[in-house]
Design a protein around this motif. Sequence first.
Motif, PDB file in Angstrom:
ATOM      1  N   LEU A   1       1.213  -6.741   1.323  1.00 38.34           N
ATOM      2  CA  LEU A   1       0.450  -5.818   2.168  1.00 38.34           C
ATOM      3  C   LEU A   1       1.064  -5.728   3.565  1.00 38.34           C
ATOM      4  O   LEU A   1       1.072  -4.659   4.184  1.00 38.34           O
ATOM      5  N   GLU A   2       1.605  -6.848   4.036  1.00 33.50           N
ATOM      6  CA  GLU A   2       2.297  -6.817   5.335  1.00 33.50           C
ATOM      7  C   GLU A   2       3.531  -5.933   5.258  1.00 33.50           C
ATOM      8  O   GLU A   2       3.828  -5.186   6.180  1.00 33.50           O
ATOM      9  N   ARG A   3       4.263  -6.032   4.128  1.00 29.48           N
ATOM     10  CA  ARG A   3       5.435  -5.166   3.946  1.00 29.48           C
ATOM     11  C   ARG A   3       5.006  -3.697   3.964  1.00 29.48           C
ATOM     12  O   ARG A   3       5.629  -2.863   4.614  1.00 29.48           O
ATOM     13  N   ARG A   4       3.922  -3.381   3.287  1.00 29.83           N
ATOM     14  CA  ARG A   4       3.436  -1.992   3.281  1.00 29.83           C
ATOM     15  C   ARG A   4       3.181  -1.501   4.702  1.00 29.83           C
ATOM     16  O   ARG A   4       3.508  -0.365   5.047  1.00 29.83           O
ATOM     17  N   LYS A   5       2.612  -2.402   5.517  1.00 28.95           N
ATOM     18  CA  LYS A   5       2.306  -2.058   6.903  1.00 28.95           C
ATOM     19  C   LYS A   5       3.593  -1.793   7.688  1.00 28.95           C
ATOM     20  O   LYS A   5       3.702  -0.803   8.401  1.00 28.95           O
TER      21      LYS A   5
END
Length: 377
Positions: free
Chosen positions: A208-212
């Motif tokens: 999810l951090e990568r998506r951000k």
Amino acid sequence: MINSKLCMIPGPTPVARSIQNQMGRETISFKDTNFVNDFISVVNDLEVLWGAEQAFVIAGSGTLAMEMAIANTLQDDDRCLVISHGYFGDRFIDMLERRHIHVDILQSAWGDIVPLETISEQLKTNDYKAVIATHIDTSTGVVANISKIGSFVAEHENTLFIVDGVCSTAAVKEHLESMKIDVLLSASQKAFGVAPGLALVWASKKALERRKQLQNVRDSYIDFFKWQPIMDDPMKYWGTPPVNLIWALKQSLTLIKEEGLEYRFQRHVKDAKAIQQALQAIGFDILANEHHRAATLTNVVYPEGVPDVEFRQELARQGVVVAGGIGQTAGKLFRLGHMGNIDTHIITSTLNAIERTLAQFIDIDYGVAVKTYMDNR
Ligand SMILES: *Cc1c(COP(=O)(O)O)cnc(C)c1O
């Protein structure tokens, strides 16, 4: 006379009556609180049972889930590593290249696996944005060592581990937290034993951090950030949820919890081993090397003198539908699914029909397959 055909292909798998019944219910508004609460419980169960920060359930097949996994974690010019044990591993390559992502590929001969040392060595050569592996490649019936590969990937801070679990989730152990998986993707019609139509994706915090970090992604329907608010509160709207299929998945999860995940995993291993022994006892060979045979399906190689299409047609007349080989194995083997909500009745009926069919092509000792299965299960 034939009452019904057993659908013993690697998906869709036999759908239990209680799951079918959910699909036959009167469809209601997706904002009806009864449905909203059911949807919340499905997402919650998926997150808890698979150790994920976020689960996504959307309309689509496993291929859409594959797209969703990469669309939210990789962008133009990124480099990733694909570990491919067959047709479905290879499927990622084209998908990634269309997104202008550089792909390094480790491929094994069909039936074999890429050695773990090769993977750990390859990981040292590049700062990969992601490593992608298929847990069980349906084209070869081979299982990858996901927890080992996960432990290698976890040593690289900026690398995500993406796992295709379409032919394994809910039959073989997958747990994001403990197996260091960042994105797991699956579909409803294989080991969940639900009809086709649901794409399932689980994401870790790191994913999810990568998506951000990616900020804007090209796709909208499969954007994690479009769906996250809906998964948290299904009263909100992005795309209409497939109400009846989500009910069906809820019933599948109920069956899974009743059985117990650990027991379910053991059942698949035990049944697979006994089925594979039974098939070998009547003259078939198995494509996958015996050290990494899948628990969810078997790629069954014909003995001399048994023609593929005629065999499968006759087997279907005997009440059991199996799938043909894909790619380089076409004509040489059939693919037998044995995953999800199947029982001794279904398995012995299947083996018996295989024997009845085989006996029409070559001389066999009738009854050996079922006996071997029963003695070894
Ligand atoms: C079946 C399968 C897919 C594709 O799923 P669809 O639902 O057919 O789109 C992808 N990966 C694996 C390992 C599969 O078995």
